[in-house]
Write a protein that holds these residues in place. Structure first.
Motif, mmCIF file in Angstrom:
data_model
loop_
_atom_site.group_PDB
_atom_site.id
_atom_site.type_symbol
_atom_site.label_atom_id
_atom_site.label_comp_id
_atom_site.label_asym_id
_atom_site.label_seq_id
_atom_site.Cartn_x
_atom_site.Cartn_y
_atom_site.Cartn_z
ATOM 1 N N LEU A 13 -19.499 53.351 -36.759
ATOM 2 C CA LEU A 13 -19.389 51.678 -36.997
ATOM 3 C C LEU A 13 -18.257 51.391 -37.411
ATOM 4 C CD1 LEU A 13 -22.782 51.481 -39.084
ATOM 5 C CD2 LEU A 13 -22.599 51.091 -36.698
ATOM 6 N N LEU A 14 -17.207 52.261 -37.924
ATOM 7 C CA LEU A 14 -15.911 52.204 -38.078
ATOM 8 C C LEU A 14 -15.322 51.730 -36.970
ATOM 9 C CD1 LEU A 14 -13.744 51.631 -40.196
ATOM 10 C CD2 LEU A 14 -13.385 54.069 -40.444
ATOM 11 N N ALA A 19 -12.500 47.571 -33.560
ATOM 12 C CA ALA A 19 -12.292 46.915 -32.196
ATOM 13 C C ALA A 19 -13.436 46.314 -31.552
ATOM 14 C CB ALA A 19 -11.971 47.900 -31.270
ATOM 15 N N PRO A 20 -13.884 45.034 -32.220
ATOM 16 C CA PRO A 20 -15.277 44.729 -31.938
ATOM 17 C C PRO A 20 -15.207 44.025 -30.627
ATOM 18 C CG PRO A 20 -13.997 43.257 -33.368
ATOM 19 C CD PRO A 20 -13.304 44.689 -33.496
ATOM 20 N N ALA A 25 -17.756 48.930 -24.480
ATOM 21 C CA ALA A 25 -16.938 50.049 -23.833
ATOM 22 C C ALA A 25 -17.314 51.325 -24.795
ATOM 23 C CB ALA A 25 -15.618 49.878 -23.376
ATOM 24 N N ILE A 26 -17.074 50.966 -25.905
ATOM 25 C CA ILE A 26 -16.820 52.107 -26.937
ATOM 26 C C ILE A 26 -18.541 52.656 -27.142
ATOM 27 C CG2 ILE A 26 -17.025 52.689 -29.396
ATOM 28 C CD1 ILE A 26 -14.580 50.661 -29.693
ATOM 29 N N TRP A 27 -19.673 51.665 -27.067
ATOM 30 C CA TRP A 27 -20.935 52.423 -27.325
ATOM 31 C C TRP A 27 -21.554 52.489 -25.942
ATOM 32 C CZ3 TRP A 27 -24.100 54.672 -29.802
ATOM 33 C CH2 TRP A 27 -25.812 54.445 -29.766
ATOM 34 N N LEU A 93 -21.415 43.925 -43.965
ATOM 35 C CA LEU A 93 -22.294 42.748 -43.316
ATOM 36 C C LEU A 93 -22.150 43.023 -41.878
ATOM 37 C CD1 LEU A 93 -23.185 39.812 -45.441
ATOM 38 C CD2 LEU A 93 -24.802 41.597 -44.872
ATOM 39 N N ALA A 94 -20.719 43.078 -41.427
ATOM 40 C CA ALA A 94 -20.450 43.124 -40.146
ATOM 41 C C ALA A 94 -20.578 44.506 -39.548
ATOM 42 C CB ALA A 94 -18.947 42.824 -39.898
#
Length: 352
Positions: A13-14, A19-20, A25-27, A93-94
């Motif tokens: 999650l960090l 890099a939201p 791509a990350i997940w 929360l984010a």
């Protein structure tokens, strides 16, 4: 064979928080970076895990190069200052929202679980189960109202501190060699937090908590004592590792310890260097099994939050780890416990 692995801790999650704009791509597809993404988790047999909400400390221009220091023991790193809940809550929360997005975006491949029925269903069907965990309770106010809000979102595991102090207690500094007895115990608010977590069925994580705080939780809690990602101090004398006395208390509570893959907590020399064989990993596992019993040990990788042995590398290296455990002499019944069933058992004793 590829074992189902239940992992006690990760910091994916960090990565999403930082890099939201790249979260798909990350997940979903994977960038070949970090330790975790959905394709690599499936490939490595990652079946379930605790996903940490962690509040990063503000960067300081004069902060020491912690990576370099931790590869050249002895070291004693200064801890960042307390972060107030008003500053921490938007970040927390984010991160909770990112976890819920991971579920929505996975097309049935990942599910945030809140109870034992959902967890067991995921394990039976091959859906990866995610448990919302909070590593450091900075986002919780002294009146504990936010605890109930996060519980409603899915929070089912909480560590009162991540090393840095909170209004609830004190963590251990990163020090090698060092003892976990580094300061005062829980505050009055911390004691209320423990009691309310017990009432709500939120698992309390002792990793990062100092020895006095550990003792306070043990005296107050009616749930099993759990350290999601910690190792044996007798082998690697880091402040972050657990003494044999602490391990005995966890055993007697029918609790659990997840083996941390971080090299600084595995290597006898306390170095961060990932160039290491399987011997340190197996020595810690042997010691934990000896002191806790085979029903109270599992895995707690610290993926995406630590340097891990080169033999593991990332989630796709989990089968290499389990193969080394089998070659070491761990039979099928013990492997099933260590890789998954012990975590399921302790959650059943905690969540009810």
């Amino acid at each position: 064979m590829v074992w189902q692995v239940f992992d006690g801790h990760n910091d994916l999650l960090l990565r999403l928080l930082q890099a939201p704009e790249r979260r798909e791509a990350i997940w979903l597809t994977g960038e070949g970076k970090g330790h975790l993404d959905l394709p690599r988790m499936k490939q490595g047999g990652f079946a379930a895990g605790f996903f940490a909400i962690y509040i990063p400390s503000p960067s300081a221009h004069d902060a020491p190069d912690t990576m370099a220091l931790m590869d050249a023991p002895p070291y004693a790193l200064p801890l960042p200052e307390l972060i107030d809940h008003a500053s921490a809550q938007p970040v927390a929360l984010a991160m909770a929202a990112h976890l819920l997005w991971m579920e929505r975006s996975s097309q049935g491949g990942f599910r945030v679980v809140r109870d034992m029925a959902a967890l067991r269903e995921c394990l039976a069907t091959g859906t990866i189960a995610g448990i919302m965990h909070m590593e450091g309770a900075e986002a919780i106010d002294e009146g504990l109202d936010a605890l109930h809000a996060f519980h409603a979102l899915g929070l089912r595991s909480l560590g009162p501190v991540w090393s840095r102090p909170t209004i609830f207690g004190h963590g251990v500094p990163f020090q090698f060699p060092g003892q976990p007895d580094t300061g005062p115990g829980l505050t009055d608010a911390g004691k209320r937090l423990v009691r309310e977590c017990n009432r709500l069925g939120i698992m309390i994580d002792l990793s990062h908590l100092n020895e006095a705080g550990f003792n306070d939780v043990a005296a107050l809690s009616d749930a099993p004592l759990v350290a999601t990602h910690s190792n044996a101090w007798a082998i690697t004398p880091s402040t972050r590792n657990l003494t044999d006395r602490q391990l005995a208390m966890i055993r007697d509570s029918r609790g659990m310890v997840g083996l941390n893959f971080a090299t600084v907590f595995l290597r006898e020399d306390g170095r961060q260097n990932p160039a290491m064989g399987w011997d340190p990993v197996l020595r810690h596992l042997d010691h934990l099994i000896d002191k806790l019993g085979e029903d109270h040990v599992g895995l707690g990788s610290d993926f995406d939050g630590a340097t891990v042995p080169e033999g593991i590398g990332d989630a796709t290296g989990l089968p290499r780890l389990t193969a080394a455990m089998e070659a070491h002499g761990y039979g099928a019944a013990l492997m099933k416990k260590l890789t998954c069933d012990n975590w399921v058992g302790v959650l059943g004793r905690t969540w009810g």
